[in-house]
Design an enzyme around this catalytic site. Structure first.
Site, short mmCIF file in Angstrom:
data_model
loop_
_atom_site.label_atom_id
_atom_site.label_comp_id
_atom_site.label_asym_id
_atom_site.label_seq_id
_atom_site.Cartn_x
_atom_site.Cartn_y
_atom_site.Cartn_z
N THR A 140 0.90 -1.14 0.00
CA THR A 140 0.00 0.00 0.00
C THR A 140 0.93 1.18 0.00
O THR A 140 2.07 1.06 0.43
CB THR A 140 -0.85 0.00 1.29
N ARG A 150 -13.69 -7.45 -2.42
CA ARG A 150 -13.04 -7.33 -1.11
C ARG A 150 -12.52 -5.90 -0.92
O ARG A 150 -11.90 -5.32 -1.80
CB ARG A 150 -11.88 -8.32 -1.03
N VAL A 151 -12.80 -5.32 0.24
CA VAL A 151 -12.27 -4.01 0.57
C VAL A 151 -11.41 -4.16 1.82
O VAL A 151 -11.82 -4.80 2.79
CB VAL A 151 -13.41 -3.00 0.82
N GLY A 152 -10.21 -3.58 1.80
CA GLY A 152 -9.32 -3.69 2.94
C GLY A 152 -9.46 -2.53 3.90
O GLY A 152 -10.49 -1.84 3.94
N THR A 170 -0.08 -0.13 6.63
CA THR A 170 0.06 -1.11 5.56
C THR A 170 0.18 -2.49 6.19
O THR A 170 0.68 -2.62 7.31
CB THR A 170 1.26 -0.80 4.65
N GLY A 171 -0.28 -3.48 5.48
CA GLY A 171 -0.21 -4.85 6.01
C GLY A 171 -1.51 -5.57 5.74
O GLY A 171 -2.28 -5.17 4.87
N1 ASP Z 1 -3.57 -3.00 3.82
C1 ASP Z 1 -3.76 -3.31 2.41
C2 ASP Z 1 -5.04 -4.08 2.26
O1 ASP Z 1 -5.30 -4.94 3.06
C3 ASP Z 1 -2.65 -4.09 1.82
C4 ASP Z 1 -1.28 -3.67 2.23
O2 ASP Z 1 -1.08 -2.69 2.89
O3 ASP Z 1 -0.34 -4.36 1.87
O4 ASP Z 1 -5.74 -3.84 1.31
#
Ligand code: ASP
Length: 305
Positions: A167, A195-197, A218-219
């Site tokens: 992200t 899907r929504v994060g 992020t994650g």
């Molecule tokens: N947090 C983002 C999501 O779950 C992905 C990421 O940060 O790597 O959509």
């Protein structure tokens, strides 16, 4: 006026280990981080708004094919690209976000438009795309977003051969003392259509409140959603007496106990920053007024707080 501005950026934290990157690849990634900091810095040095600065910094990262946002976004299980983005202003808690959008060249701009031009906070899918079109945002064809690297990754992930995500985000304190945050992502690779994060969800992947701090995460988004991670950090700072770094660390530890990992950048209303992650690296950068830009991708967070 605050004495100084502070700008912190990230561009994801998964799979960042030296053996995956040649010296040239490392250089290329760090150069983009510097460009992103420079874009945000230009706005802040001119006395511009923090919101404009975080959008400018994120836009550079969206335009870069190396990171998972805008151009270079990961594929869904169906082989399409669905992006999420958000912005938030700490001065008035104004926020804007888009989820599951495709064909918008810079989703962070769409999020900023939701903040400035609509009475809503979060628009999704075709409704968000229509809104962006009406307001004249630049469109792009699917081929623009799709990179051969992501397609290879997608095919590998579909075969369970690997897992990478990312992200991009930025947080800042501007010269007027206002906090702002922005995030943009293609989500997690091979995600289910729809899907929504955490990234477009205010209080989960992003938050900004002048009373406390600005945060971008992020994650593994599902864990950040379940912990209401960004709002939790702000609450620990505002009501819990935590330092910014202690609050961010506590929340990453909360996420670890659920089984998740990731990274957080944050800045508080005194310009103190937190740059932490529980992965092996994170694309990251920081600049303060009158100081040189700092960027890194490997290793532990180090002493940049
Ligand atoms: N947090 C983002 C999501 O779950 C992905 C990421 O940060 O790597 O959509």
């Amino acid at each position: 006026m605050a004495a100084k501005f502070t700008l912190v950026i990230h561009a994801g934290c998964e799979g960042i280990i030296p053996k995956h990157y040649s010296a040239e690849a490392e250089h290329e990634h760090l150069e983009y981080l510097r460009k992103s900091l420079a874009a945000g810095r230009r706005v802040l040095e001119g006395g511009g708004h923090g919101l404009d600065a975080v959008c400018a910094a994120v836009q550079v990262l969206e335009d870069c094919p190396l990171f998972n946002a805008g151009r270079g976004s990961v594929f869904t299980h169906e082989g399409t690209i669905e992006m999420d983005a958000s912005v938030m202003s700490g001065k008035d808690l104004a926020a804007g976000a888009v989820a599951g959008v495709t064909g918008i060249r810079n989703p962070v701009q769409a999020a900023a438009l939701v903040l400035t031009k609509s009475p809503h906070v979060l628009l999704m899918g075709t409704g968000a795309e229509r809104f962006a079109r009406i307001h004249g945002l630049e469109r792009a064809d699917p081929e623009y977003f799709e990179t051969s690297r992501r397609r290879e990754e997608y095919l590998a992930v579909r075969k369970q051969a690997g897992e990478r995500f990312g992200t991009v985000g930025a947080v800042c304190l501007d010269m007027a003392g206002n906090l702002a945050a922005a995030s943009s992502t293609g989500g997690i690779p091979c995600k289910q259509h729809g899907r929504v994060g955490d990234s477009p969800v205010i209080g989960a992947g992003i938050y900004a409140d002048n009373a406390a701090c600005a945060v971008s995460c992020t994650g593994e988004g599902e864990f950040f959603l379940r912990r209401a991670a960004s709002k939790r950090i702000a609450a620990l700072v505002e009501f819990g007496g935590f330092s910014l770094k202690a609050a961010a660390s506590a929340v990453l530890e909360n996420i670890r106990t659920l089984g998740g990992k990731g990274g957080i950048i944050a800045v508080d209303n005194a310009g103190r920053s937190a740059v932490i992650f529980t992965t092996r690296g994170m694309f990251r950068g920081l600049v303060r007024e009158g100081e040189a830009e700092r960027v890194a991708m490997f290793g532990p967070p180090g002493a940049w707080q």
